[in-house]
Design an enzyme around this catalytic site. Structure first.
Site, PDB file in Angstrom:
ATOM      1  N   GLU A   1       0.886  -1.174   0.000  1.00  0.00           N
ATOM      2  CA  GLU A   1       0.000   0.000   0.000  1.00  0.00           C
ATOM      3  C   GLU A   1       0.915   1.212   0.000  1.00  0.00           C
ATOM      4  O   GLU A   1       1.716   1.399   0.906  1.00  0.00           O
ATOM      5  CB  GLU A   1      -0.931  -0.028   1.216  1.00  0.00           C
TER       6      GLU A   1
ATOM      7  N   CYS B   1      -2.232   8.027   4.811  1.00  0.00           N
ATOM      8  CA  CYS B   1      -2.274   7.806   3.366  1.00  0.00           C
ATOM      9  C   CYS B   1      -3.675   8.047   2.825  1.00  0.00           C
ATOM     10  O   CYS B   1      -3.847   8.318   1.635  1.00  0.00           O
ATOM     11  CB  CYS B   1      -1.810   6.404   3.027  1.00  0.00           C
TER      12      CYS B   1
END
Length: 523
Positions: free
Chosen positions: A285, A319
């Site tokens: 990720e 994020c």
């Protein structure tokens, strides 16, 4: 007392947490005195390991507060950790999925027992607010339980297949890969390691866990829960430090890598793992530049609150943080004013205090990155709110910056393209939702996106056209933030991931496994 405290998630923002705050008023000073400033060695095969360079970690909201003394593992330490994981793999993978689930449920129970310690450690390491930190610790427990449930629901990922002839018995099974390097970032030092480790272990793999250099305290406490749960020595091995990451990626005996971090680092790891005689799995990720869209048919109160919470929660160091909002021209000025009002009301300060919503950024490097973005925004746009490093008695000991809202930047400005990992929100005016989505989709990232509109047709267009793995509509608790295990999968498209699948959901565990087809002729 702690067991009866209210449960924190990222979306139950209206709950009454006064009992939790009352308990934390006493617990935080006790934890600060008993846990901070200690030496925490690495852990290899259940034993302490000090092979490497000693270093210290200080608190981001009080630069004089020593959080932990740690060891940056060297090549010897990494080699030993990989060997220990390799040694543990045979017994762990061979014990069967039911036994692994039983063992990991014991780990979840230990995490639940220690969750407040883990949350308080994250508060001091990262500068998280109380509720952010406690929510993360709750999430870690739920992650392990979710992956155990998923393994049971899928019966160990084995299923019969069709037969070509009557005497043929065929099946498809997913099997573990081997030894994974699990490389985690600083911002979720409890939940993200548990996300990667939980799926990795229940699938039958073993691990060498490398946290962010700042996150050795939470990592050490996690290892204590692994030990107290009775998991086998060598199943999870801990190596701290900046140098350990590249050493792990290059190490012989690593069969796969689970990574959460920047796009640049993730792609470098991916290319490295694909460059050998055969490609090795990379589960990654890699950040986001998450847009939100506000149309003329939106509830602007709901939109402003959701945007502010998403952009400035955890100081924008997520994020999933919203960093660009595309607003329809008819309501642009009204939304800007509401964003300014909300930003002015944010409680900034010491995360030990119950009223704090936003703490510091992680480091002086982050402050320098903030100054660079502000300078660029002033040159080409207009600062609506913020734009300065905070000063005064409440802020001088830490890395505090103002939540910043900027308008009128050119559409293709780098601030609208690059992940800043800062409390920084750019507002872009558009003539229509279609134009806005087209611009949002141009970005290399594809992690999260949000929409505020009361119009069913606009909602449908957003759900059909937005190029991101996680979509939210009309969410007051966060325009692009707040995924929870078993509730929302967390999937990175395009530059935010590698395989288009994510964590927290039903397709996570198979990423840590490989398929094998079995055919047996009977009789």
């Amino acid at each position: 007392m702690a067991r009866a405290l209210p449960r924190v998630t990222y979306s139950n923002i209206a709950a009454d947490f006064s009992a939790l705050h009352d308990w934390l008023d006493g617990a935080l000073p006790r934890f600060r005195k008993s846990a901070l400033g200690q030496a925490w060695p690495n852990v290899v095969e259940g034993r302490h390991d000090v092979s490497g360079r000693a270093y210290e970690v200080y608190c981001p909201f009080d630069r004089d507060l020593l959080v932990a003394r740690l060891v940056s593992g060297d090549r010897t330490a990494v080699k030993s950790a990989v060997a220990a994981a390799r040694q543990a793999f045979g017994a762990w993978s061979g014990m069967g999925w039911k036994a692994r689930v039983k063992a990991l449920r014991k780990w979840a129970k230990e995490l639940d027992r220690r969750k407040y310690d883990l949350g308080m450690a994250a508060l001091y390491e990262v500068g998280k607010s109380r509720l952010e930190a406690m929510g993360e610790a709750e999430e870690a427990v739920d992650l392990i339980r979710w992956y155990c449930d998923e393994m049971e629901r899928n019966r160990g990922f084995a299923r019969p297949m069709s037969r070509a002839v009557p005497r043929e018995e065929t099946s498809s099974v997913l099997k573990p890969v081997g030894v994974f390097a699990v490389i985690a970032p600083f911002n979720f030092p409890v939940a993200l390691p548990c996300n990667m480790l939980g799926a990795c272990l229940v699938a039958g793999n073993t691990a060498v866990f490398k946290p962010a250099p700042q996150s050795g305290l939470t990592a050490a406490l996690l290892m204590e829960t692994v030990e107290s749960a009775g998991l086998p020595p060598g199943l999870v091995n801990l190596i701290n430090g900046e140098e350990a990451g590249p050493l792990l990626v290059d190490a012989d005996g690593i069969d796969g890598i689970a990574f959460t971090g920047s796009h640049q680092a993730g792609m470098r790891i991916f290319r490295k793992m694909a460059s050998g005689p055969y490609a090795k799995p990379v589960i990654s990720e890699m950040g986001g530049k998450n847009p939100a869209y506000v149309t003329a048919k939106a509830d602007l109160d709901r939109a402003a609150e959701g945007l502010i919470r998403s952009a400035f929660g955890l100081s924008g160091e997520k994020c999933s943080a919203c960093s660009v909002v595309y607003v329809e021209e008819a309501v642009a000025q009204e939304l800007l004013q509401r964003l300014k009002t909300h930003a002015e009301a944010i409680a900034i300060g010491n995360p030990e205090e119950r009223t704090t919503f936003m703490g510091p950024v992680i480091s002086e490097t982050a402050v320098e990155r903030f100054h660079k973005a502000v300078k660029a925004a002033r040159a080409k746009g207009r600062i609506v709110h913020g734009g300065e490093k905070l000063a005064g008695a409440r802020f001088d000991r830490g890395h505090f910056v103002a939540p910043t809202v900027v308008a009128e930047l050119p559409r293709d400005h780098w601030i609208n393209k690059e992940e800043l990992f800062l409390p920084f929100l750019s507002v872009q005016v558009c003539t229509s939702l279609d134009e806005a989505i087209a611009w949002g989709n141009r970005n290399v990232y594809g992690l999260c996106a949000g929409l505020y509109s009361e119009n069913p047709q606009e909602i449908e267009r957003f759900l059909e056209r937005a190029e991101a793995g996680v979509l939210y509509v009309n969410r007051r608790s966060g325009a692009t933030t707040g995924a929870w295990p078993g509730v929302q999968s967390f999937c990175g498209w395009k530059g935010s991931g590698i395989d288009g699948k994510g964590g927290l959901g039903p397709f996570t565990i198979p990423r840590y496994m490989r398929e094998q087809s079995l055919t047996i002729m009977r009789g």
